[in-house]
Design a protein around this motif. Sequence first.
Motif, short mmCIF file in Angstrom:
data_model
loop_
_atom_site.label_atom_id
_atom_site.label_comp_id
_atom_site.label_asym_id
_atom_site.label_seq_id
_atom_site.Cartn_x
_atom_site.Cartn_y
_atom_site.Cartn_z
N SER A 291 -21.74 -18.87 14.70
CA SER A 291 -23.09 -19.44 14.70
C SER A 291 -23.04 -20.96 14.81
CB SER A 291 -23.84 -19.03 13.43
OG SER A 291 -23.99 -17.63 13.36
N VAL A 292 -22.09 -21.57 14.10
CA VAL A 292 -21.96 -23.02 14.16
C VAL A 292 -21.61 -23.47 15.57
CG1 VAL A 292 -20.51 -24.94 13.39
CG2 VAL A 292 -21.38 -23.29 11.73
N LEU A 293 -20.66 -22.78 16.21
CA LEU A 293 -20.27 -23.16 17.57
C LEU A 293 -21.41 -22.92 18.56
CD1 LEU A 293 -16.61 -21.80 17.72
CD2 LEU A 293 -17.37 -24.15 17.41
N ALA A 294 -22.14 -21.81 18.40
CA ALA A 294 -23.27 -21.54 19.29
C ALA A 294 -24.34 -22.61 19.14
CB ALA A 294 -23.83 -20.16 19.00
N ILE B 183 -17.28 -23.27 22.96
CA ILE B 183 -18.17 -22.13 22.88
C ILE B 183 -17.63 -21.15 21.84
CG2 ILE B 183 -18.94 -22.37 25.26
CD1 ILE B 183 -17.01 -20.23 26.08
N PRO B 184 -18.47 -20.28 21.32
CA PRO B 184 -18.00 -19.34 20.28
C PRO B 184 -16.92 -18.41 20.81
CG PRO B 184 -20.41 -19.43 20.35
CD PRO B 184 -19.92 -20.17 21.56
N TRP B 185 -16.02 -18.01 19.90
CA TRP B 185 -15.00 -17.02 20.25
C TRP B 185 -15.65 -15.65 20.32
CZ3 TRP B 185 -14.11 -20.02 15.66
CH2 TRP B 185 -13.35 -21.17 15.88
N GLN B 186 -15.67 -15.05 21.48
CA GLN B 186 -16.29 -13.73 21.63
C GLN B 186 -15.27 -12.62 21.54
OE1 GLN B 186 -19.47 -13.18 21.65
NE2 GLN B 186 -20.06 -15.33 21.69
N SER B 187 -14.14 -12.77 22.23
CA SER B 187 -13.11 -11.74 22.22
C SER B 187 -12.11 -12.04 21.11
CB SER B 187 -12.40 -11.69 23.58
OG SER B 187 -11.43 -10.67 23.60
N VAL B 188 -12.15 -11.24 20.06
CA VAL B 188 -11.32 -11.46 18.87
C VAL B 188 -10.49 -10.21 18.62
CG1 VAL B 188 -11.34 -11.98 16.39
CG2 VAL B 188 -13.10 -12.96 17.89
N ARG B 189 -9.24 -10.42 18.22
CA ARG B 189 -8.39 -9.28 17.87
C ARG B 189 -7.82 -9.47 16.47
NH1 ARG B 189 -4.24 -6.80 22.07
NH2 ARG B 189 -6.30 -6.31 22.94
N VAL B 190 -7.91 -8.42 15.68
CA VAL B 190 -7.34 -8.39 14.34
C VAL B 190 -6.01 -7.66 14.40
CG1 VAL B 190 -7.70 -7.75 11.93
CG2 VAL B 190 -9.67 -8.31 13.38
N LEU B 191 -4.96 -8.32 13.94
CA LEU B 191 -3.63 -7.71 13.87
C LEU B 191 -3.33 -7.40 12.41
CD1 LEU B 191 -1.76 -10.06 16.38
CD2 LEU B 191 -2.57 -7.74 16.80
N LEU B 192 -3.44 -6.12 12.04
CA LEU B 192 -3.20 -5.69 10.67
C LEU B 192 -1.74 -5.32 10.50
CD1 LEU B 192 -4.13 -4.87 7.85
CD2 LEU B 192 -4.78 -2.64 8.78
N LEU B 193 -1.02 -6.10 9.69
CA LEU B 193 0.41 -5.90 9.49
C LEU B 193 0.63 -5.01 8.28
CD1 LEU B 193 1.57 -9.60 10.01
CD2 LEU B 193 1.28 -7.80 11.72
N HIS B 194 1.29 -3.87 8.51
CA HIS B 194 1.60 -2.94 7.43
C HIS B 194 3.11 -2.93 7.24
CE1 HIS B 194 2.24 1.41 5.97
NE2 HIS B 194 2.06 0.61 4.94
N GLY B 195 3.57 -3.68 6.23
CA GLY B 195 4.99 -3.74 5.92
C GLY B 195 5.18 -3.83 4.43
N ASP B 196 5.78 -2.83 3.82
CA ASP B 196 5.96 -2.79 2.37
C ASP B 196 7.20 -3.55 1.95
OD1 ASP B 196 3.70 -1.28 2.07
OD2 ASP B 196 4.74 0.65 2.04
N HIS B 197 7.23 -3.91 0.66
CA HIS B 197 8.37 -4.57 0.03
C HIS B 197 8.83 -3.71 -1.15
CE1 HIS B 197 7.73 -8.53 2.11
NE2 HIS B 197 6.52 -7.98 2.27
N ASP B 198 10.10 -3.36 -1.17
CA ASP B 198 10.64 -2.53 -2.25
C ASP B 198 10.95 -3.38 -3.48
OD1 ASP B 198 10.45 -0.29 -0.69
OD2 ASP B 198 12.54 -0.40 0.03
N VAL C 211 -3.45 -12.21 24.36
CA VAL C 211 -4.00 -13.26 25.21
C VAL C 211 -4.12 -12.77 26.65
CG1 VAL C 211 -3.62 -15.59 26.10
CG2 VAL C 211 -3.11 -15.06 23.71
N ASP C 212 -3.13 -12.02 27.12
CA ASP C 212 -3.18 -11.50 28.48
C ASP C 212 -4.36 -10.56 28.69
OD1 ASP C 212 -0.97 -12.94 29.19
OD2 ASP C 212 0.45 -11.29 28.89
N SER C 213 -4.82 -9.92 27.61
CA SER C 213 -5.96 -9.01 27.72
C SER C 213 -7.30 -9.73 27.55
CB SER C 213 -5.85 -7.90 26.67
OG SER C 213 -5.94 -8.42 25.36
N GLY C 214 -7.26 -11.05 27.40
CA GLY C 214 -8.50 -11.81 27.33
C GLY C 214 -8.94 -12.21 25.94
N VAL C 215 -8.10 -12.06 24.93
CA VAL C 215 -8.46 -12.41 23.56
C VAL C 215 -8.48 -13.93 23.41
CG1 VAL C 215 -7.69 -12.31 21.16
CG2 VAL C 215 -7.62 -10.26 22.58
N HIS C 216 -9.51 -14.43 22.70
CA HIS C 216 -9.66 -15.87 22.50
C HIS C 216 -9.30 -16.31 21.09
CE1 HIS C 216 -13.06 -15.21 25.62
NE2 HIS C 216 -11.93 -15.45 26.23
N LEU C 217 -9.27 -15.38 20.14
CA LEU C 217 -8.98 -15.73 18.75
C LEU C 217 -8.27 -14.55 18.10
CD1 LEU C 217 -9.46 -17.65 16.26
CD2 LEU C 217 -11.51 -16.29 15.80
#
Length: 641
Positions: free
Chosen positions: A575-578, A315-330, A404-410
């Motif tokens: 849409s493809v999965l649905a 089934i389609p992934w409904q609960s999705v979380r984006v993890l935006l990594l902010h780490g600079d390189h000198d 994942v513990d909060s219910g995220v699928h992707l």
Amino acid sequence: MSLDGWNTLLVLGGIRSGKSEFAESLVADAATVRYVATAAGGGDDDAEWAARIAAHRERRPATWNTEETADDPRRLADVIAAARPEETLLVDDLGGWVTVLLDPAHQPADDTVTVAELAAAVRDCPARLVLVSPEVGLSLVPTTPLGRAFTDALGAVNRAVADACDAVVLVVAGQPVRLKPATPEPAPAAEPSPGRSPVNGTAVPAQAGPSDARPADDAAALPASPPVTTPEVPAAAAPVPAADGTGRTPPAMTLPVADTGLVIQPGMELPMPDDHTGPQAVERLATLDVPGTGLGVLEQVVSFAAATQGTPTPIPWQSVRVLLLHGDHDGGSAAGTPDGESARRAESARAGQGVLARLAAESGASLQVVTAPTAAAIEDGPALTAEQVDAALRYGWRLAAEAVDSGVHLLVVAACGAGTEAAAAAVLAATAGAEAPAVLGRVVTPDGEIDDVAWMARCAAVRDALHRTRRASRDAKDVLAQLGGGDIAVATGILLGATARRTPVLLDGPVGVAAGLVSRDLAGQARHWCMLADHGGHPAVKLAADVLGLSPLTELRLDLGEGANALTVLPLLRSVLALAAALPPRPSGEAADDADEPEPVEQDEPDFREPEPAGPGPTSTETEPPGPTSTEPAEPGARAG
């Protein structure tokens, strides 16, 4: 010795310690006993082992019923769970059970889940239960990988079962010593420690739980988990409601995370996606009522989702979380990047503004901005210390586990740090033998102009870093410390943590694929839980995808920033999965048509005849009658007829 008040008991002991005899004495007064034998037979070539098994059988009373689980080690938990309150069970022993569990014939398998299921069955067993197991913690460390894998796995099983039992007894030289007091109420059970599983039929020792190594203080190097926000969609677009995950395979790995001193090291054994449901899902697509030739290359989306969800109808992934990594390189890695640009993008995402936040809102995805340690100039020295690498890996693991513990699928890995492309190019050059100029993308200024001077500065930084580390180790942690930096280290931890919890990850940029390359040495299973949305025309992403065996789902050549490209493609994938889940099978109509059609009339088969040759020759099918001249040689110069 008095052992009143127990319902489930674990008997430990060394070889020939008398543990089996002691366990048998505990149930001798039972009217009948179900004896569960776990060890496999030694075969015709091991007479000594066959004699041991025969001696055990002769010692059992005639009223006991023997049940064997060697053919399927997972059945042991089912036997214990199905026991009735009036029954008495004796399991002898867990050492044989672990041997069968690690047998290549039962792989690939998620052995950690099997151990957890056994511990849960023991904890909830209503019957009177005695389990026997060898104690290997007092012996020397084996000198072979197979021996270490066995002792590691058996130690983990003993800990898990001991936590689940009411009482534990150690038998030394025939003398029982009580280790865990027997009380009417069982003690609270701790989380079962993970076991080990072999890779490709060869057992490899892997430490994937707490150890006696020095625990690191993550809080000293990285902040607590940042808050998760769900950006609001501006006017006219409503977020997609999150699903409850019905029908999905629940997370199967519950390994301890940062606060318990998780040790992440090469050789970790994590779960693999289901080998069977992916092909089954593709076969099912061929039976659906589709008016064309099907989904084309997007069939791999259905196959990937089926394998990671453990069902042929994903089934389609409904609960999705984006993890935006902010780490600079000198240093030279960040040449050409305006000062404060990455921080501005991170703050914009926190405020729900910018491309990434807008796309996350349109997709109904939550957004979490993660601050990673700033990496030092790689041309001058290591990007991170070894302690920072360990802390960053655990931090990423914890982020994935909390999601994942909060219910995220992707999970979607995103990045906005300065110099990330050069760091990813350095990792790719170190792990895949690439040349920095070939995998380092062009530097484009905010005005849209190509900055060749900045590009050359980045190439020089990568070149100098590779020269500096030419004699250094190329294992995963060393690459992260010398070349990778904080954002790639955290991303690697995210991939490992998501793999442990059977959760797929969507990648689309240099940080994500660099983390995929590094994770191969820590746990080769991680790349099988990754999906590449679009390579965006980036040379490093294209080469890393080829090394990892990841085929881009699209080739839109998007360049919206790492993470934003994936969110742009996400609605298409959903849409493809649905569609694949909702379409009915193609109607055959053969049964109805057969009832109306008349029976075929039998016709005589036509008589087949060889065609007549055009003239005389060797192809003629006619035979001439024998004559007196048939054997005579032809005259010189005569024509053959």
